[in-house]
Scaffold this active site. Structure first.
Site, PDB file in Angstrom:
ATOM      1  N   GLU A   1      -3.545   7.797  -4.150  1.00 25.01           N
ATOM      2  CA  GLU A   1      -3.924   7.345  -5.500  1.00 25.01           C
ATOM      3  C   GLU A   1      -5.202   8.026  -5.955  1.00 25.01           C
ATOM      4  O   GLU A   1      -6.106   8.223  -5.136  1.00 25.01           O
ATOM      5  CB  GLU A   1      -4.126   5.822  -5.482  1.00 25.01           C
ATOM      6  CG  GLU A   1      -2.823   5.096  -5.200  1.00 25.01           C
ATOM      7  CD  GLU A   1      -3.000   3.599  -5.010  1.00 25.01           C
ATOM      8  OE1 GLU A   1      -4.095   3.069  -5.282  1.00 25.01           O
ATOM      9  OE2 GLU A   1      -2.042   2.972  -4.579  1.00 25.01           O
TER      10      GLU A   1
ATOM     11  N   HIS B   1      -1.550   0.753  -9.759  1.00 24.14           N
ATOM     12  CA  HIS B   1      -2.178  -0.201  -8.817  1.00 24.14           C
ATOM     13  C   HIS B   1      -2.912  -1.324  -9.575  1.00 24.14           C
ATOM     14  O   HIS B   1      -4.139  -1.406  -9.555  1.00 24.14           O
ATOM     15  CB  HIS B   1      -3.145   0.522  -7.862  1.00 24.14           C
ATOM     16  CG  HIS B   1      -3.429  -0.278  -6.617  1.00 24.14           C
ATOM     17  ND1 HIS B   1      -3.724   0.299  -5.410  1.00 24.14           N
ATOM     18  CD2 HIS B   1      -3.473  -1.620  -6.401  1.00 24.14           C
ATOM     19  CE1 HIS B   1      -3.930  -0.644  -4.497  1.00 24.14           C
ATOM     20  NE2 HIS B   1      -3.789  -1.823  -5.088  1.00 24.14           N
TER      21      HIS B   1
ATOM     22  N   ARG C   1       0.854  -1.182   0.000  1.00 21.44           N
ATOM     23  CA  ARG C   1       0.000   0.000   0.000  1.00 21.44           C
ATOM     24  C   ARG C   1       0.892   1.234   0.000  1.00 21.44           C
ATOM     25  O   ARG C   1       1.955   1.236   0.643  1.00 21.44           O
ATOM     26  CB  ARG C   1      -0.876   0.031   1.260  1.00 21.44           C
ATOM     27  CG  ARG C   1      -2.008  -0.983   1.260  1.00 21.44           C
ATOM     28  CD  ARG C   1      -3.124  -0.550   0.301  1.00 21.44           C
ATOM     29  NE  ARG C   1      -4.272  -1.420   0.362  1.00 21.44           N
ATOM     30  CZ  ARG C   1      -4.520  -2.419  -0.489  1.00 21.44           C
ATOM     31  NH1 ARG C   1      -3.688  -2.677  -1.459  1.00 21.44           N
ATOM     32  NH2 ARG C   1      -5.609  -3.140  -0.374  1.00 21.44           N
TER      33      ARG C   1
HETATM   34  O1  GLV Z   1      -4.621  -3.929  -3.663  1.00 27.14           O
HETATM   35  C1  GLV Z   1      -5.278  -4.874  -3.914  1.00 27.14           C
HETATM   36  C2  GLV Z   1      -5.883  -5.748  -2.951  1.00 27.14           C
HETATM   37  O2  GLV Z   1      -5.827  -5.477  -1.746  1.00 27.14           O
HETATM   38  O3  GLV Z   1      -6.472  -6.750  -3.385  1.00 27.14           O
END
Ligand code: GLV
Length: 313
Positions: A261, A279, A232
């Site tokens: 983001e 992401h 993250r």
């Molecule tokens: O970032 C993506 C997830 O947590 O699946």
């Protein structure tokens, strides 16, 4: 089940939407202009929220929905769901573990290769016609580099397995040592960073891991070190990362996630030792389907009083 209101705050997967619409009364919050009024109007029928890595269910949303019974997240991370509030109110929470492990681990290796071998930069070299004027410069070997993994859960172990195939010695830091694994454990992140070439961040985001990658860790990784973040954004103190990259105190970075983001610090755009992804860790057609099926399986189990497939709370 078609009278059960399922709230989706943001679009996340056309397949998931289509399958939810077949079974439930799907309410797509992003399509309505007056969101607060819409939530008030439907608060009596919304019994489930389907969130994702960017939009879960915070305390405010939970308080707005008195009939809420379950938050089924289309993500493995549940840091955008107020888990304490859910526990307090007896609201169940599910996520999508396992089905995305391969994709996210593949991407970590892809990022490491892309940064060290300058894949994106050399692709741009060809497209811009520069190859005709001379060969691309030498890059850095990946095979055999020491890979440090921050968070040795499902995805961390999958990254380790892949890196082992590249003859990379593996070390890790996690809350507790895992003596059953043969990898070297460091009880402190700075020590891990000082002793690896590539540091992969893959732990869950909690209050303890927020900004775990701070200036000290970045400096420990050093001017030859590479940071890969597939966890993250808030794991990393982003301004510190940017200044370390600009000042050459860090060798490179491969990032799939950011603090705010979809905002990405623009100073990074000019750096060829940085690879930036939007992401997309689990964003393959196959995994999108598997994650959606898991969300639906959890909702169907909940509303038929069966055990949840992947409970978090
Ligand atoms: O970032 C993506 C997830 O947590 O699946």
């Amino acid at each position: 089940m078609d009278s059960i209101g399922v709230l989706m705050p943001v679009p996340m997967s056309p397949y998931l939407e289509q399958e939810l619409e077949k079974r439930f009364n799907l309410l797509k919050l992003w399509t309505v202009p007056q969101k607060t009024q819409f939530l008030k109007d439907h608060s009596g029928s919304i019994r489930a929220v389907v969130g994702n890595a960017g939009n879960g269910a915070d305390a405010e949303l939970i308080e707005t929905l008195p009939k809420l019974e379950i938050v089924a997240s289309f993500s493995v991370g549940t840091d955008k769901v107020d888990l304490n509030k859910c526990r307090e109110k007896g609201i169940r929470v599910t996520n999508t573990p396992d089905v995305l492990t391969d994709d996210v681990a593949d991407l970590a290796i892809g990022l490491a290769l892309a940064v060290l071998r300058r894949l994106c930069e050399s692709d741009r070299y060809v497209r811009s016609g520069q190859w005709k004027k001379g060969d691309y410069k030498l890059t850095t070997k990946f095979t055999g580099k020491t890979v440090g993994i921050l968070g040795l859960g499902r995805i961390g172990k999958a990254v380790a397995k892949r890196a082992e195939a590249f003859s990379c010695p593996i070390s890790y830091h996690s809350r507790t040592e895992k003596p059953e694994l043969k990898y070297k454990y460091y009880p402190c992140v700075v020590e891990l960073a000082s002793n690896c070439d590539i540091l992969v961040v893959v732990c869950a985001l909690t209050e303890e891991t927020r900004h775990i990658i701070n200036r000290e860790v970045i400096d420990a990784l050093g001017p030859k070190g590479v940071l890969i973040n597939i966890g993250r954004g808030p794991h990393v103190d982003e301004p510190e990362l940017v200044s370390a990259l600009l000042e050459g105190r860090l060798g490179g970075a491969g990032l799939d996630v950011y603090e705010n983001e979809p905002e990405v610090p623009e100073q990074l755009f000019e750096l060829e030792n940085v690879v930036l992804l939007p992401h997309v860790g689990s964003d393959t057609v196959q995994t999108d389907t598997a994650m959606a099926d898991l969300v639906i399986g959890n909702l169907e189990a909940h509303f038929s009083n069966k055990p949840l497939l992947t409970p978090v709370v």
